[in-house]
Design an enzyme around this catalytic site. Structure first.
Site, PDB file in Angstrom:
ATOM      1  N   GLY A 253       0.786  -1.223   0.000  1.00 30.69           N
ATOM      2  CA  GLY A 253       0.000   0.000   0.000  1.00 30.69           C
ATOM      3  C   GLY A 253       0.816   1.270   0.000  1.00 30.69           C
ATOM      4  O   GLY A 253       1.842   1.368   0.649  1.00 30.69           O
ATOM      5  N   SER A 254       0.369   2.238  -0.745  1.00 41.13           N
ATOM      6  CA  SER A 254       0.896   3.597  -0.722  1.00 41.13           C
ATOM      7  C   SER A 254      -0.113   4.410  -1.508  1.00 41.13           C
ATOM      8  O   SER A 254      -0.723   3.906  -2.445  1.00 41.13           O
ATOM      9  CB  SER A 254       2.262   3.671  -1.387  1.00 41.13           C
ATOM     10  OG  SER A 254       2.482   4.968  -1.905  1.00 41.13           O
ATOM     11  N   ALA A 255      -0.277   5.676  -1.112  1.00 41.77           N
ATOM     12  CA  ALA A 255      -1.216   6.535  -1.844  1.00 41.77           C
ATOM     13  C   ALA A 255      -0.810   6.640  -3.298  1.00 41.77           C
ATOM     14  O   ALA A 255      -1.622   6.861  -4.182  1.00 41.77           O
ATOM     15  CB  ALA A 255      -1.280   7.917  -1.195  1.00 41.77           C
TER      16      ALA A 255
END
Lengths: 420, 147
Positions: free
Chosen positions: B63-65
């Site tokens: 996950g990461s924006a």
């Protein structure tokens, strides 16, 4: 996939009755709702978007698509940091002009679309934001963790583009951290074995955040034993560290954060799935894992990840007043333009700038072209900076508190005296 | 062509290519070289392998924006996978593929695949995916995307 129960207005968006862009935006929100198994969508009243952070043509093409569609956001939308500063000219030899112009065009499009151009990763330090119980759209990992944990506003972690699509429709999936049952504490971190002096040391909260992220992954930690008067800056540093080393989007601290007046509330009547007892040695291990260097000539200091608060400016002004940093190094403080203005109005920036410190607004030291030329040894009080930067920049990092960073900057050499 | 099974369609598309089965999640934000598609992440067990033109099978994404943007950019530049098979449905990867389809008319199928089928997937095997999520094994062939 599970069916999502849509209202008439939501269905109208999805059917294209409000134009092709609203239709596209709603189709992404509904797809996210299906994947998260949300039974329905709910209204959100505020957004802090990351899609304004240019990092390639896709960001620009997406923003241009919005600009051509002449869309308006139905809710207040604030903007995350940019990869460049709009105020400082950071066109150094190593900054690619296409990158800088792309980043500025994306920023300008979101400003024209009506976003509030705050360009900060710490929007919760500005007045007028969301409050306890508000349903919101967050994207930047530290802001998501801070809003959920410390403010008590409710958001999932929304990636680029989905953040904008939720903001355009004013809707979010009724899932995860938007729901009461998605906010139950899961993993306990027992801090009662740490001394009061250690718990109040500036380095401790970010180190605990780093440990929480490593051990809790994306589940919801509950801290037991954190002092009730732990400053907001320390909670900010903790949220940022936990979001960097793991996927922590929310934590509870019993007697500190608003949804955890006691353990019963934090666990919603249940019990922790696991308990980690934290001892002083754990902090020492975390600290050494965040420092790839602990001595030698210093080349740069980076403070303000997440963006510096007005309280941190007061501390820095006091620590550095009447002194001068070593001529061979750069000292950056990243902050929001709003906070910089407030600090200037309070007379805090004069002693800081006179000492040779540079204030960088709208952006962060670890991706700004202003700092890309940075090499060598860097000191920071941010566990998040220390975690990410060695992989992104050709630097060695030393994690330490603000006073040690200042003392080292004046001597020009890493000096660790104020250790926990 | 032999039908292996059916996945849950997260983003529709048609593709064929050689499988690359990843043991660990890959980040589309900094996990691979955006010029070549090679996995850069020091912590990834398959560091050095290229995702370019492959049908990428992985447990989930990291996950990461920035994940959806990294994904859309890799599709635009043609250095990304031609299809993605996920064990666990993933919002970021799906959104990246949906945005690339909208902006560039490049339709990368993203499927969530049931555990027993995922367990059968082997690196190097050439497979074909249709818009309704059917996954078939091919004897040979090259990587192609497009509806």
């Amino acid at each position: 996939m599970s069916a999502v129960d849509l209202s008439a207005a939501e269905r109208a968006d999805l059917n294209g009755e409000n134009g092709p862009l609203r239709q596209f935006a709603m189709s992404l929100v509904v797809r996210a709702a299906e994947i998260w198994r949300a039974p329905c969508l709910i209204k959100a009243g505020f957004a802090h978007i990351d899609a304004c952070h240019f990092n390639g043509q896709a960001h620009l093409d997406f923003a241009r698509m919005l600009a051509c569609g002449n869309v308006r956001f139905p809710i207040p939308v604030w903007t995350n940091t940019l990869p460049v500063s709009l105020l400082q000219n950071d066109g150094r030899a190593d900054s690619d002009p296409d990158f800088v112009s792309g980043a500025r065009e994306v920023a300008e499009i979101y400003r024209k679309l009506g976003c509030r151009p705050v360009w900060t990763c710490a929007p919760y330090q500005l007045p007028g934001g969301p409050g306890f119980g508000d349903q919101i759209i967050g994207s930047e990992s530290n802001a998501v963790a801070f809003y959920n944990s410390v403010v008590g506003a409710r958001t999932q972690k929304y990636g680029d583009f989905l953040d904008v699509c939720c903001a355009l429709t004013g809707r979010v999936p009724c899932a995860g951290l938007h729901r009461d049952d998605g906010r139950r504490g899961q993993v306990e971190f027992d801090l009662t074995g740490l001394s009061d002096a250690l718990l109040r040391h500036e380095e401790t909260c970010p180190l605990i955040g780093h440990i929480m992220g490593e051990r809790a992954g994306s589940s919801i930690p509950v801290l037991r034993g954190l002092p009730g008067d732990t400053p907001q800056d320390n909670l900010k540093a903790m949220a940022a560290a936990a979001g960097a080393s793991g996927g922590v989007a929310m934590f509870h601290a019993i007697g500190v954060t608003p949804e955890a007046p006691d353990a019963e509330a934090a666990y919603q009547g249940g019990t922790p799935e696991q308990v980690h007892r934290i001892i002083a040695d754990d902090l020492t291990v975390a600290k050494s894992s965040l420092s790839t260097v602990t001595s030698g000539q210093l080349d740069m200091v980076a403070l303000g990840t997440p963006h510096f608060s007005i309280h941190e400016f007061r501390r820095l002004a006091q620590a550095i007043e009447g002194q001068r940093i070593h001529a061979d190094l750069r000292f950056y403080v990243s902050t929001a333009r709003f906070v910089a203005d407030a600090a200037r109005a309070e007379g805090l920036l004069d002693p800081i700038e006179r000492a040779g410190v540079e204030i960088l607004t709208d952006t962060c030291t670890y991706f700004s072209p202003a700092v890309r030329a940075c090499r060598g040894r860097v000191m920071t009080n941010s566990a998040k900076w220390a975690f990410y930067a060695p992989g992104m920049l050709p630097v060695k990092v030393c994690f330490a508190g603000l006073e040690d960073c200042v003392a080292s900057a004046i001597r020009g050499e890493i000096t660790l005296t104020n250790r926990a | 062509m032999q039908l292996l099974g059916k996945g849950n369609v997260l983003n529709p598309g048609k593709a064929q290519g050689a499988l690359l089965v990843l043991e660990d999640a890959l980040s589309f934000w900094g996990g691979f070289d955006p010029q070549t598609g090679r996995i850069l992440d020091d912590h990834h067990p398959q560091k050095g392998a290229s995702i370019r033109g492959r049908v990428l099978a992985m447990p989930h994404s990291k996950g990461s924006a920035g994940t959806p943007a990294g994904m859309a950019e890799s599709i635009r530049k043609g250095v990304g996978p031609v299809a993605i098979l996920l064990r666990k449905a993933d919002v970021n990867v799906t959104i990246g593929a949906m945005v690339a389809a909208r902006l560039y008319d490049l339709h990368i199928p993203v499927l969530q695949v049931p555990d027993p089928l995922f367990a059968q997937l082997v690196t190097g095997q050439v497979i074909a995916i249709d818009p309704s999520g059917h996954i078939s094994a091919l004897d040979g062939g090259t990587s192609v995307i497009g509806l």
